[in-house]
Design an enzyme around this catalytic site. Sequence first.
Site, PDB file in Angstrom:
ATOM      1  N   ASP A   1      -5.351   8.390   7.979  1.00 35.08           N
ATOM      2  CA  ASP A   1      -5.365   8.700   9.409  1.00 35.08           C
ATOM      3  C   ASP A   1      -4.710  10.032   9.743  1.00 35.08           C
ATOM      4  O   ASP A   1      -5.206  10.777  10.588  1.00 35.08           O
ATOM      5  CB  ASP A   1      -4.778   7.555  10.231  1.00 35.08           C
ATOM      6  CG  ASP A   1      -3.380   7.135   9.801  1.00 35.08           C
ATOM      7  OD1 ASP A   1      -2.788   7.764   8.898  1.00 35.08           O
ATOM      8  OD2 ASP A   1      -2.877   6.143  10.361  1.00 35.08           O
TER       9      ASP A   1
ATOM     10  N   MET B   1      -2.764   4.209   6.463  1.00 37.18           N
ATOM     11  CA  MET B   1      -2.519   4.539   5.061  1.00 37.18           C
ATOM     12  C   MET B   1      -1.631   3.481   4.404  1.00 37.18           C
ATOM     13  O   MET B   1      -1.005   2.671   5.082  1.00 37.18           O
ATOM     14  CB  MET B   1      -1.852   5.914   4.959  1.00 37.18           C
ATOM     15  CG  MET B   1      -2.692   7.053   5.521  1.00 37.18           C
ATOM     16  SD  MET B   1      -1.840   8.642   5.464  1.00 37.18           S
ATOM     17  CE  MET B   1      -1.716   8.912   3.687  1.00 37.18           C
ATOM     18  N   HIS B   2      -1.579   3.518   3.076  1.00 37.23           N
ATOM     19  CA  HIS B   2      -0.588   2.804   2.250  1.00 37.23           C
ATOM     20  C   HIS B   2      -0.786   1.292   2.129  1.00 37.23           C
ATOM     21  O   HIS B   2      -0.227   0.678   1.227  1.00 37.23           O
ATOM     22  CB  HIS B   2       0.840   3.035   2.760  1.00 37.23           C
ATOM     23  CG  HIS B   2       1.170   4.448   3.125  1.00 37.23           C
ATOM     24  ND1 HIS B   2       0.985   5.504   2.258  1.00 37.23           N
ATOM     25  CD2 HIS B   2       1.682   4.981   4.262  1.00 37.23           C
ATOM     26  CE1 HIS B   2       1.378   6.636   2.854  1.00 37.23           C
ATOM     27  NE2 HIS B   2       1.797   6.340   4.070  1.00 37.23           N
TER      28      HIS B   2
END
Length: 518
Positions: free
Chosen positions: A256, A96-97
């Site tokens: 995830d 992520m991110h």
Amino acid sequence: MGSMGSMGSTGSTAGDSLLLGLDVSTTGVKALLLDARGRMVGMANTPLTLSSPHPLWSEQQPADWWDSAIRSIRAVLAETGTAGGQVIAIGLTGQMHSLVALDEHGAPLRPAILWNDQRTGAECDEIRALLGGRERLIQITGNDALTGFTAPKILWMRHHEPEIYACLRHILLPKDYLRYCLTGDYAMDKADGSGTLLFDLRARDWSAVVLTALDISPDWLPPTYEGPEITGRVSDAAAGVTGLRAGTPVVAGGGDQAAQAVAVGAVRSGVTALTLGTSGVVFGTTGGEPLIEPQGRLHAFCHAVPGRWHLMGVMLSAAGSLQWYRDTLAPDVSFDALLTEAEAAPAGSEGLLFLPYLTGERTPYPDPLARGAWVGLTARHTRAHLTRAVLEGVAFGVRDMLELLRSTGLGEISELRVSGGGARGALWRRILASVLETELVSAPTTEGAAFGAALLAGVGVGVWTDVDAAVAATLASQQDTQERTAPDAADRAVYARLYPQFRALYPALKPTFDALAE
């Protein structure tokens, strides 16, 4: 690209309908095949490497993700004897991110800035100021500004790479770059989108307020979809290089942690997931309305399940604490030998406590300057005590996260499902159960996020009616393999006395941590 790693498979039969889950993690791209009963048929993984061109930086090349995805897809098809036409749907998940910045033609402008990159402290302060303070930011997005999130990375590009920033036309996350390579479509799921710090959490879509305040064009951001929704289909070009069938549906998937929660069945209130990997994660699902921890000590994101949200706590050094301990102090001793020794030490390690803040902390203390410590050392303590204290300190840290989760009004935890490498050892599971005062249930699968992404793909094409039905089918097929670990009554009493002492350590040592950092 490094060597290909793969796991065994049960094989597929010609004509079987199969589901493909793709997971672009920090360390590799995994391709996993499931059958229509939710059983794994095969898996292949192609490793990835990290680049750190400057201190605190962490980057990867998006082209490497696509190359690794091609290799993993072709490998799992070949190793299971699967024809591309047997794959009826694809689900995506991943880290992520991380910021993937593309130009008007969809070409990467620079290496992706990853979730564990720490260069954006000043931009986090800027975001809080532009939104009128931390509290307002948390109320809109569900989260405080942290260096890992996507939004501060965009501002960093604006400040430090203005020539590149001027060419920015599309913003994606890692798995969504794979989606673009597979389908030619720009799209993102709502779970991953809410981890960018650009989402209105309640509206489950981009926040006009945040985008305006940060001067980020909404045209750069893709449309967002619920986890099982179809976002596009495999193109002729992608079919040619992967071996998949052109036109195969690709569903939105999830970040995830949300996809991992689908895999272990943490999709409804009461069922909480505990992942004990290098970091530790607790994950609780909410429905109806999102719950927000007012100080931002827990992350509040959309779930990959339509119409649901989740709260998540993250401790940065869970099994990583044990790894550090073994590598540093007992590099010639196996983990099994260390844990066997620790079993002989009594609960509470004879008054020895361990703080697991070796890389700072996030939950419940969002403090990069927090440090690790043993407190209470005496000449009586042996290596067995030190080892057991590490296991117990991580367990106390997990309890901190669970207590915070309960304080939000999440409700009673009816089942705590545990997964990750740290949860494989019987001793650590017993310690966790006794510290948390809750029975632990082993997760129904060890394949994590890729498994959850494949389940979401199955929902998207009607294999199951919804995510709850997909999870129920998976649990039913694997129920016999689930292991339960109950608290030990005597150990539970010891840990109940020690937990308040553990809780008192961080406030007492915080001034020392700050002074040492200077």
